[in-house]
Design a protein around this motif. Sequence first.
Motif, PDB file in Angstrom:
ATOM      1  N   GLY A 263       0.806  -1.217   0.000  1.00 51.76           N
ATOM      2  CA  GLY A 263       0.000   0.000   0.000  1.00 51.76           C
ATOM      3  C   GLY A 263       0.834   1.259   0.000  1.00 51.76           C
ATOM      4  O   GLY A 263       0.529   2.231  -0.711  1.00 51.76           O
ATOM      5  N   ILE A 264       1.903   1.278   0.780  1.00 48.33           N
ATOM      6  CA  ILE A 264       2.793   2.449   0.821  1.00 48.33           C
ATOM      7  C   ILE A 264       3.425   2.681  -0.545  1.00 48.33           C
ATOM      8  O   ILE A 264       3.552   3.820  -1.016  1.00 48.33           O
ATOM      9  CB  ILE A 264       3.878   2.265   1.905  1.00 48.33           C
ATOM     10  N   ASN A 265       3.793   1.608  -1.212  1.00 43.51           N
ATOM     11  CA  ASN A 265       4.355   1.736  -2.553  1.00 43.51           C
ATOM     12  C   ASN A 265       3.337   2.265  -3.550  1.00 43.51           C
ATOM     13  O   ASN A 265       3.674   3.022  -4.471  1.00 43.51           O
ATOM     14  CB  ASN A 265       4.920   0.393  -3.015  1.00 43.51           C
ATOM     15  N   LEU A 266       2.089   1.877  -3.363  1.00 40.87           N
ATOM     16  CA  LEU A 266       1.044   2.401  -4.240  1.00 40.87           C
ATOM     17  C   LEU A 266       0.836   3.891  -3.994  1.00 40.87           C
ATOM     18  O   LEU A 266       0.610   4.667  -4.930  1.00 40.87           O
ATOM     19  CB  LEU A 266      -0.259   1.629  -4.032  1.00 40.87           C
ATOM     20  N   ILE A 267       0.916   4.309  -2.751  1.00 44.29           N
ATOM     21  CA  ILE A 267       0.825   5.737  -2.431  1.00 44.29           C
ATOM     22  C   ILE A 267       1.963   6.500  -3.111  1.00 44.29           C
ATOM     23  O   ILE A 267       1.777   7.610  -3.623  1.00 44.29           O
ATOM     24  CB  ILE A 267       0.866   5.955  -0.906  1.00 44.29           C
ATOM     25  N   TYR A 268       3.144   5.897  -3.123  1.00 43.34           N
ATOM     26  CA  TYR A 268       4.299   6.542  -3.771  1.00 43.34           C
ATOM     27  C   TYR A 268       4.035   6.718  -5.268  1.00 43.34           C
ATOM     28  O   TYR A 268       4.322   7.776  -5.847  1.00 43.34           O
ATOM     29  CB  TYR A 268       5.543   5.695  -3.533  1.00 43.34           C
ATOM     30  N   LEU A 269       3.479   5.701  -5.889  1.00 43.70           N
ATOM     31  CA  LEU A 269       3.110   5.809  -7.300  1.00 43.70           C
ATOM     32  C   LEU A 269       2.096   6.928  -7.498  1.00 43.70           C
ATOM     33  O   LEU A 269       2.214   7.743  -8.429  1.00 43.70           O
ATOM     34  CB  LEU A 269       2.525   4.489  -7.797  1.00 43.70           C
ATOM     35  N   GLU A 286       4.945  13.132  -0.624  1.00 43.48           N
ATOM     36  CA  GLU A 286       6.369  12.791  -0.568  1.00 43.48           C
ATOM     37  C   GLU A 286       6.930  13.064   0.828  1.00 43.48           C
ATOM     38  O   GLU A 286       7.766  12.301   1.335  1.00 43.48           O
ATOM     39  CB  GLU A 286       7.132  13.592  -1.615  1.00 43.48           C
ATOM     40  N   SER A 287       6.467  14.154   1.449  1.00 35.93           N
ATOM     41  CA  SER A 287       6.912  14.478   2.801  1.00 35.93           C
ATOM     42  C   SER A 287       6.419  13.438   3.800  1.00 35.93           C
ATOM     43  O   SER A 287       7.163  13.018   4.696  1.00 35.93           O
ATOM     44  CB  SER A 287       6.408  15.876   3.190  1.00 35.93           C
ATOM     45  N   ILE A 288       5.170  13.018   3.644  1.00 34.64           N
ATOM     46  CA  ILE A 288       4.622  11.975   4.517  1.00 34.64           C
ATOM     47  C   ILE A 288       5.415  10.687   4.366  1.00 34.64           C
ATOM     48  O   ILE A 288       5.720  10.004   5.349  1.00 34.64           O
ATOM     49  CB  ILE A 288       3.133  11.742   4.199  1.00 34.64           C
ATOM     50  N   LEU A 289       5.765  10.348   3.144  1.00 32.86           N
ATOM     51  CA  LEU A 289       6.513   9.116   2.882  1.00 32.86           C
ATOM     52  C   LEU A 289       8.005   9.269   3.154  1.00 32.86           C
ATOM     53  O   LEU A 289       8.730   8.272   3.187  1.00 32.86           O
ATOM     54  CB  LEU A 289       6.309   8.687   1.425  1.00 32.86           C
ATOM     55  N   ASN A 290       8.441  10.531   3.326  1.00 31.02           N
ATOM     56  CA  ASN A 290       9.876  10.799   3.511  1.00 31.02           C
ATOM     57  C   ASN A 290      10.662  10.245   2.320  1.00 31.02           C
ATOM     58  O   ASN A 290      11.676   9.568   2.470  1.00 31.02           O
ATOM     59  CB  ASN A 290      10.380  10.182   4.820  1.00 31.02           C
ATOM     60  N   ALA A 291      10.167  10.570   1.119  1.00 29.17           N
ATOM     61  CA  ALA A 291      10.768  10.031  -0.101  1.00 29.17           C
ATOM     62  C   ALA A 291      10.885  11.135  -1.152  1.00 29.17           C
ATOM     63  O   ALA A 291      10.080  12.064  -1.172  1.00 29.17           O
ATOM     64  CB  ALA A 291       9.912   8.888  -0.647  1.00 29.17           C
ATOM     65  N   PRO A 292      11.887  11.035  -2.032  1.00 29.01           N
ATOM     66  CA  PRO A 292      12.058  12.040  -3.093  1.00 29.01           C
ATOM     67  C   PRO A 292      10.982  11.880  -4.164  1.00 29.01           C
ATOM     68  O   PRO A 292      10.265  10.876  -4.196  1.00 29.01           O
ATOM     69  CB  PRO A 292      13.444  11.728  -3.648  1.00 29.01           C
ATOM     70  N   SER A 293      10.896  12.859  -5.045  1.00 34.87           N
ATOM     71  CA  SER A 293       9.928  12.798  -6.141  1.00 34.87           C
ATOM     72  C   SER A 293      10.191  11.556  -6.986  1.00 34.87           C
ATOM     73  O   SER A 293      11.344  11.207  -7.255  1.00 34.87           O
ATOM     74  CB  SER A 293      10.021  14.045  -7.020  1.00 34.87           C
TER      75      SER A 293
END
Length: 338
Positions: A263-269, A286-293
């Motif tokens: 699910g987290i990966n789907l949110i990233y997509l 992206e901020s919630i996931l702490n991940a780059p664009s």
Amino acid sequence: MLHQNQEIPNICITRDLKWGTPVPLEGFTDKVLYVWFDAPIGYISITANYTDDWEAWWKNPEQVQLYQFMGKDNVPFHTVVFPSSEIGTGDNWTLLHHLNTTEYLQYEGGKFSKSRGVGVFGNNAKETGVSPSVWRYYLASIRPESQDSQFSWLEFVTKNNSELLANLGNFVNRLAKFVASKYNGVIPKFDVKNCPAYPKLQEDINALLKTYIEDMETVHLRKGLETAMLISARGNQFLQENKLDNSLYQDLPDKSDAVVAIGINLIYLISSIFHPFIPETSKQIESILNAPSLKIPDEFDLVVKPGHCIGKVTYLFKRIDEKNVEEWRSKYGGQQKK
């Protein structure tokens, strides 16, 4: 665009005005150039002011495709006048490749009118206090691509509450809060084999992603946004069919781990496919996931790995009270001060 047997419109390129760019010819010193004759040249000069490498864009037709977006009333100037000006110089300019036009956006059964104070404009949108993402989403969702469309305050509020909040916001916040509370914000080790629903999810998402990319490449932006929302809705369905709750976490921890990570990966997509429409919200995800664009991929993949720590969970959207509909309708219906 002009069809093969369609006549080229008769467009006068001068005006009898005092302001404007003077016509540099004897006998025409009392005239100025019509703004839409020389205005498109500004696209080139703006680029040249922005970067010294402007010729890599404007004098590189073999490698650059020029897409232009506008209202239907500006078509002749961008399909005839501007390309003619470029060709007339004899240089190797990048010419128009794809023109995307819109019909008219009407207002509450009538027409927008700045002079009469009818309709909501940029400064008015800011006055409402509603997030720019909501405005971007709503206007893109009713984009008049093939026929005129209507701005409606009731529809505006409904789309925020029933689509952005209930679909996209619910999916992101429900799962992110679960990870924060049950997993201390850390993506657990997982095996997709512990989630029997994953193969079907992957198949569905890849089919929708393919449609989304086709929508965007063919500049069917309204359809692209609809497809992006379908991907988010499929994420909500995934959580529902796997019954993501305390019982799953306690009774079937291996399955819970897989559902959460997938699910987290789907949110990233989702953060990537919504970026063309609501970039502020994508940045928030992206901020919630702490991940780059994330670059929009061709296929759904599990790129957020076990051990990754997500960031602080914040709400993406908030409910708009339907009482605002009549207030805004009255305020922007021609009664506001000029």
